[in-house]
Each structure stands twice: as structure tokens, then as C-alpha cells.
Design an enzyme around this catalytic site. Structure first.
Site, short mmCIF file in Angstrom:
data_model
loop_
_atom_site.label_atom_id
_atom_site.label_comp_id
_atom_site.label_asym_id
_atom_site.label_seq_id
_atom_site.Cartn_x
_atom_site.Cartn_y
_atom_site.Cartn_z
N THR A 233 7.69 -5.23 4.85
CA THR A 233 6.68 -6.28 5.25
C THR A 233 7.08 -7.23 5.97
O THR A 233 7.95 -8.07 5.39
CB THR A 233 6.09 -6.51 3.95
OG1 THR A 233 5.13 -7.66 3.89
CG2 THR A 233 7.15 -6.81 2.78
N ASP B 144 5.63 -9.73 6.40
CA ASP B 144 4.88 -10.88 5.85
C ASP B 144 5.67 -11.28 4.65
O ASP B 144 5.60 -12.34 4.09
CB ASP B 144 3.68 -10.77 5.16
CG ASP B 144 2.48 -10.23 6.43
OD1 ASP B 144 2.90 -10.23 7.43
OD2 ASP B 144 1.48 -9.83 5.88
N GLU C 106 -2.25 -16.25 9.88
CA GLU C 106 -3.49 -15.49 10.05
C GLU C 106 -4.58 -15.36 8.93
O GLU C 106 -5.62 -15.35 9.25
CB GLU C 106 -3.08 -13.97 10.63
CG GLU C 106 -2.75 -13.22 9.49
CD GLU C 106 -2.61 -11.68 10.03
OE1 GLU C 106 -1.60 -11.18 9.57
OE2 GLU C 106 -3.16 -11.22 10.93
N MET D 161 1.97 -14.05 11.64
CA MET D 161 1.35 -13.22 10.76
C MET D 161 1.62 -13.55 9.34
O MET D 161 2.16 -14.61 9.10
CB MET D 161 1.92 -11.64 10.90
CG MET D 161 1.26 -11.04 12.09
SD MET D 161 2.14 -9.53 12.34
CE MET D 161 0.84 -8.56 13.16
N GLY E 62 0.81 -1.29 0.08
CA GLY E 62 -0.03 0.05 0.16
C GLY E 62 0.81 1.18 0.07
O GLY E 62 0.68 2.29 -0.90
N ILE F 58 5.97 -10.36 18.25
CA ILE F 58 6.97 -10.53 17.20
C ILE F 58 7.19 -9.36 16.28
O ILE F 58 8.46 -8.70 16.22
CB ILE F 58 6.73 -11.53 16.06
CG1 ILE F 58 6.55 -12.99 17.00
CG2 ILE F 58 7.24 -11.84 14.96
CD1 ILE F 58 5.95 -14.09 16.14
N ARG F 59 6.25 -8.76 16.02
CA ARG F 59 6.16 -7.28 15.22
C ARG F 59 7.09 -6.29 16.00
O ARG F 59 7.60 -5.33 15.25
CB ARG F 59 5.08 -6.86 14.82
CG ARG F 59 4.76 -6.27 13.43
CD ARG F 59 3.50 -6.19 12.94
NE ARG F 59 2.70 -5.16 13.63
CZ ARG F 59 1.52 -4.46 13.40
NH1 ARG F 59 1.05 -4.97 12.30
NH2 ARG F 59 0.77 -3.93 13.97
#
Ligand SMILES: Nc1ncnc2c1ncn2[C@@H]1O[C@H](COP(=O)(O)OP(=O)(O)O)[C@@H](O)[C@H]1O
Ligand SMILES: O=P(O)(O)OC[C@H]1O[C@](O)(COP(=O)(O)O)[C@@H](O)[C@@H]1O
Ligand SMILES: [Mg+2]
Length: 571
Positions: free
Chosen positions: A341, A343, A442, A386, A314, A496-497
Site C-alpha cells: 500500500t 498509502d 487525495e 495519494m 482489500g 509516483i506510483r
């Protein structure tokens, strides 16, 4: 908003080939995308290089031979799907032009197309001769820049540390000789080798900004990710080495450009010296925010001519729009992205920063779940990690731990109930091993959950909690059969993030941050930095955000994960 182009539906090959949709697309050329999705060639986004093109003349059995026994069919919406299928044209090159494989020159044409696509926008594209480069000020001869460059710009012409503008990095390094070879990425059915080169990142000998005329801004958007502070720190330090004095942070993402109560944060080596020692973002993050035109208005008002944008798909869509708006207004501005990211869902890169840290940190949660499950009578541990649409963290964390019995990711459909369902396998595990541990991404199994259609401020769909659902379903399953299971659910996602980057991510952040500054000084804009085949590259933003990178269910890595967990197919 950048969205996945279509719904992904898991189907057996048998069903796929005889489904009404495929009856239509069999009359068109099929494209097998990098993530093993099948779609009509015509509906492939121009920016998407297919793994394999299956000409319309290929019979279904040969499709089966070529791509194995399980596929994901991407629906681009029935109407669009059929409309494209009906056109039935030749395969397209990556740039969208049709490829005629009978023309012996097609590989060189494909290569030319590729070069054009991966060309990186430069200030001189717009300003032609109006921007005159100067010798780079990036050298270590002058460690503490003198005020106003009174003695002229420092330079070091004897230093062989500059990257030539024509240096390239090979994007694909495996020469597949058969489309059936594991992970094969082929353009034509013969897997003809075509070189795909991208621009090498690094400091250039000539720069297109005078350091004293630069006002650089850094903004961090989206969710947190380990390493954000490391990248901020390196950008600031590198800017200072070039001789830049005006460096600011935009608070709380793109929002910081519009909210009246938020003001720029002055940055310097002194301010950022120790920021990498903690997680999060020194500047703050947010989703949503002002329009691109508002952002550029504020940049103009504030005199910002270098913008470093740290974020995911984004954020990069925003960065590219800002770059285009600046061009439209003929502003001499460099907009450079650094993909953030957790992810790991950005295309073409070996990995993104924070991913390694996330996988490492996930080990602690997995180990706790394992110990809980192992110590309980008929214990089941569930760990949710995640991964909105990509299961990389879950797959890698499962592989690394060796303690996971079932790994569930969004890319691979599964059933909970039925003879081949997850619950039946859990029963088997409890009977044979006495305990089991599940790692779930997730975004997995969202079809089982009630859809609210709620979106966050950026327009991302708010996901249901698959971990809670699994926990409830497992308890109910065993209770209904008069048995029991002691289910413990761990959701370590925000822990974690929020971690600080580990050493390997710290180095990745350093190189990416430095290269972002080199790219801006070199006069590039609308680009992002990444690591491809261990080398650092500049890529045009649209190429990396056309869709999220996902785990290829036919890849060696996913297969390794399955062999490690020992789980069957849950379909
Ligand atoms: N297509 C788009 N064009 C412009 N800005 C966008 C676009 N998509 C998202 N953004 C903005 O980018 C920022 C971050 O987006 P988000 O999806 O939350 O995170 P990420 O960048 O990590 O994917 C938000 O401020 C959002 O408004
Ligand atoms: O709760 P938040 O802040 O919306 O973040 C949740 C999302 O953040 C992520 O970790 C990463 O998302 P972004 O790359 O968009 O920041 C997703 O996996 C997850 O869905
Ligand atoms: Mg996103």
C-alpha cells in the site's frame, strides 16, 4: 469489502462533549482509538487495541485532561452507536472480553488475550499429526538444486540462521507513564505497562512442505506500488533456494484466476532477474474479480499449494478468505500476504514498501510547484498526493520538502472559507511571502465535493478531485475580492506510483519477500509479513486489516508537520 467502520466527523471537544451522541456515550466507557477517534468501548472491533479507555465514571473535564483539546468522533451509524452506548459495560480486552481493572490480574489476562489474537494459524491446527516436518532445505550449501533431490535434501544443521518458533518481537516499545504523554497508547487510565509480543519472521529449522511437492503462485492486486517487482523477484529466488521448481504468476490480480483468456506465467530466477529495474508489476494488477470459492476451485484444479498475495486491505481480506476456504476444504495450502500500500495505511507496521519511494518522488513535484509559485506574481502551487483515507504521504512529503505552507490530509478537518479557513490564510501568505505551496492528500476535503457514490470494481469509493476544487476555489476567492492569484496544480499521483523502488524500499521488499516464503514453508497460512520496530514479524491477517491505519492528529509527527509548514488550524 473492507470498509472504514464509520464516518469520521471532526468536532471541537466542547461540541463533542455536549453533542447528543456523547450525552449518550458518556454513560458508557469510551475508547480512544490509535487514531484518536472516540467511540463507545463496546463498539470497538475485537481486533482493535484502544489507545486509552475512559471509564464511564470519568467526568467530561477529566476526558478533556486526558485527551487534549481536539478529537475526532467516530460515528458507527447513529443506531448502532446508541445501542452500544446504552449497554454501558466495562472496558473490553483486545480480544473482546471485558476487563475489570480492579482485578490485579487484569494485565496478565490482557496479555493472554493478546497472545491468542496474535497467534498465527498453522497447517498443524487443521491437519494435526498428518503433516510431518522435514529439516529445512533453505541453506546455501546447494546453490543449484539437483533434479528431484536425487542425493537427498540439502541441509545445514550447523548454520545458526534459523529463527526459533518461540521467538517474539515486542509490538509496542514505549512505556508511557501518563495518558497525556504525546502519542500515549494506554489500556487503562494509569497506563499500566503490558507487554505485547508478536511472532518473529524468518526461516525455520523444520519445514512443512517438500519442495518438489510445491506449486507456488504469486498474485498482485489493487493499484500499483513501487517495489511490487522487487517482492515478486525475491519470492521467486527464495522459493528456488528452497528447491521449488513449479512457480507461476497469476496475471492481473485475482481476475487471473477466472478469466479464460488469462493463463499462468511460469516464473524462475531467470525470468525475474531484472524485473526490479522497472516499476509496475510484471504480473499486472486489477481490482474486482472472481469469488473466493472460484479462486479456490482454480487453485485446486491447478494444484497450487502456496499462494503469495501482494496487495492492500482489500487483497488481504481476499487472502484471508482464501485461507479460510482452503481450511474448510481441508486443503494443505499456505496463503501468505505481503502488504502493498503506497498509502501506508496498514495497521501495526513501521511502514509498507513503496512508501519511502513515494515520499521521495513526491519531492520532485513539490519542488516544481514551489518553483512555479515562487517565480510567479502571487503564485500558488498545489500538489495532490495519494492517500485515500490516510495522509501519510502528504504529511511525510511536506515534512521532507520544507517547501510546503499548507498540508491538508483526510484525518484533519478544515474549512476553506471563513476567518480561519485555508483561503484566508492563503491571502495572508501572498501578502507576506508573495507565494504559497499547498500539499493535499487525495482523500482530504471530500465533503466539499459533489458525491457520486460511484465505486470502482473492488467497491472502493471513487473520490472527487480535491486538487481541481482547490484550484477553482482559490482563483474565485481572489477574483471576487478584486485581486489575483496565479494557481498551478500538479497531480503527480500516477507518476509516483509507477516508479521503481528506491534503495531503501528495495531492501524492505527483499526482506519481506524472503520472509513470506519462509512463513509458507514453516507451515503458516492466513498470515502477512511486516516490519515492527525495525524487526520483521508474522501477523494474522485480520489484525492488520480491521480498519485503515491513519495519521493521528495528536501525534508528534503531525505536530512536527504543522510546525514545519507554520499553518494554523483551519477550523
Ligand atoms: N472483503 C474482500 N473479500 C475478498 N476480496 C476482496 C475484498 N475486498 C477486496 N477484495 C479484492 O481484493 C482485490 C484488491 O482490492 P482493492 O481494494 O482494489 O485493493 P487493495 O488490496 O490495494 O486495497 C480486488 O480484486 C478485490 O475484489
Ligand atoms: O486509480 P486507481 O488505480 O483506482 O488507484 C487510486 C488509488 O490507489 C491508491 O494509491 C492505493 O490504493 P490501493 O492500496 O487500494 O491500491 C489510493 O491512494 C488511490 O485512491
Ligand atoms: Mg484498498
Amino acid at each position: 469489502m473492507v470498509k472504514q467502520r464509520g464516518e469520521r466527523v471532526g468536532l471541537s471537544l466542547q461540541f463533542l462533549l455536549f453533542s447528543p451522541e456523547v450525552a449518550q456515550i458518556k454513560r458508557a466507557d469510551l475508547a480512544i482509538t490509535q487514531s484518536s477517534e472516540v467511540l463507545p468501548m463496546d463498539s470497538l472491533a475485537a481486533a482493535t487495541a484502544p489507545k486509552l479507555v475512559i471509564p464511564a465514571t470519568n467526568s467530561p473535564p477529566s476526558v478533556q485532561r486526558l485527551i487534549g483539546s481536539r478529537l475526532i468522533l467516530k460515528r458507527t451509524g447513529k443506531k448502532l452507536f446508541r445501542a452500544h452506548a446504552a449497554e454501558n459495560t466495562r472496558p473490553r480486552s483486545a480480544a473482546g472480553a471485558t476487563i475489570d481493572f480492579s482485578d490485579p490480574r487484569w494485565p496478565s489476562r490482557f496479555q493472554e488475550d493478546f497472545e491468542a489474537r496474535f497467534n498465527i494459524p498453522h497447517l498443524t491446527d487443521v491437519f494435526r499429526d498428518a503433516v510431518v516436518p522435514i529439516p529445512s532445505t533453505f541453506c546455501l550449501r546447494m546453490r543449484s538444486p539437483t533434479e528431484e533431490f536425487a542425493d537427498g535434501y540439502p541441509s545445514d544443521e550447523t548454520w545458526h540462521g534459523y529463527v526459533n518458533n518461540n521467538d517474539r518481537v515486542l509490538l509496542k516499545t514505549i512505556r508511557y507513564t501518563s495518558p497525556t504523554s504525546a502519542g500515549a497508547e494506554c489500556i487503562d487510565p494509569d497506563c499500566t505497562w503490558v507487554e505485547q509480543w508478536v511472532h518473529r519472521a524468518g526461516p525455520r529449522e523444520k519445514i512443512y512442505f517438500k519442495p518438489e511437492e510445491v506449486k507456488a503462485a504469486i498474485v498482485t492486486c489493487g493499484g500499483l506500488c513501487p517495489g511490487l517487482n522487487d517482492v515478486i523477484r525475491q519470492i521467486v529466488i527464495t522459493l528456488e533456494i528452497y528447491g521449488v521448481k513449479k512457480i507461476v504468476g497469476i496475471p492481473f490480480g485475482y481476475r487471473g484466476f477466472s478469466d479464460e483468456d488469462l493463463s499462468e506465467m511460469p516464473l524462475s530466477r531467470q525470468v525475474v532477474q531484472n524485473v526490479h529495474l522497472s516499476g509496475g508489476s510484471l504480473l499486472g494488477v486489477s481490482r474486482g474479480g472472481p469469488s473466493v470459492s472460484n479462486i479456490v476451485d482454480r487453485m485446486e484444479e491447478g494444484g497450487i499449494n502456496m499462494l503469495f498475495v501482494l496487495g492492500g486491505n482489500g487483497t488481504h481480506a481476499g487472502a484471508n478468505a482464501i485461507h479460510n476456504e482452503c481450511r474448510k476444504r481441508r486443503l494443505k495450502v499456505a496463503v501468505v500476504g505481503v502488504p502493498k500500500t503506497i498509502d501506508n495505511d496498514i495497521l501495526l507496521m513501521d511502514k509498507t514498501f513503496g512508501f519511502d519511494t513515494a515520499v521521495e518522488e513526491a519531492q520532485r513535484a513539490i519542488n516544481s510547484a514551489y518553483i512555479e509559485a515562487h517565480s510567479a506574481y502571487r503564485g500558488v502551487g498545489i500538489v495532490k498526493l495519494m492517500g485515500r483515507s490516510s495522509g501519510f504521504i502528504a504529511m511525510h512529503a511536506s515534512l521532507a520538502s520544507g517547501q510546503i505552507d499548507i498540508c491538508l490530509i483526510p484525518e484533519v478537518p478544515f474549512n476553506l472559507h471563513g476567518p480561519h479557513g485555508v483561503l484566508r490564510h492563503l491571502k495572508y501568505l501572498l501578502e507576506t511571502k508573495g507565494s504559497a505551496v499547498i500539499c493535499v492528500a487525495e482523500g482530504a476535503g471530500q465533503d466539499f465535493l459533489h458525491k457520486t457514490n460511484a465505486t470502482d470494481a473492488s467497491g472502493n469509493i471513487v473520490l472527487g478531485d480535491i486538487g481541481v476544487h482547490l484550484q477553482q476555489q482559490i482563483k474565485k476567492y481572489f477574483k471576487d475580492m478584486g485581486s489575483t492569484a496565479d494557481v498551478k496544480y500538479i497531480d503527480p499521483t500516477y507518476m509516483i506510483r509507477a516508479c521503481r523502488a528506491n534503495a531503501s524500499d528495495g531492501i524492505l521488499c527483499t526482506v519481506l519477500g524472503q520472509n513470506a516464503v519462509h512463513g509458507a514453508f514453516a507451515g503458516y497460512s492466513g498470515i502477512t509479513v511486516g516490519i515492527c520496530n525495525t524487526h520483521y514479524v508474522y501477523l494474522p491477517i485480520p489484525e492488520v486489516i480491521s480498519y485503515p491505519r491513519v495519521v493521528d492528529p495528536n501525534s508528534r509527527m503531525w505536530h512536527r508537520c504543522l510546525t514545519s509548514t507554520g499553518q494554523p488550524d483551519f477550523i
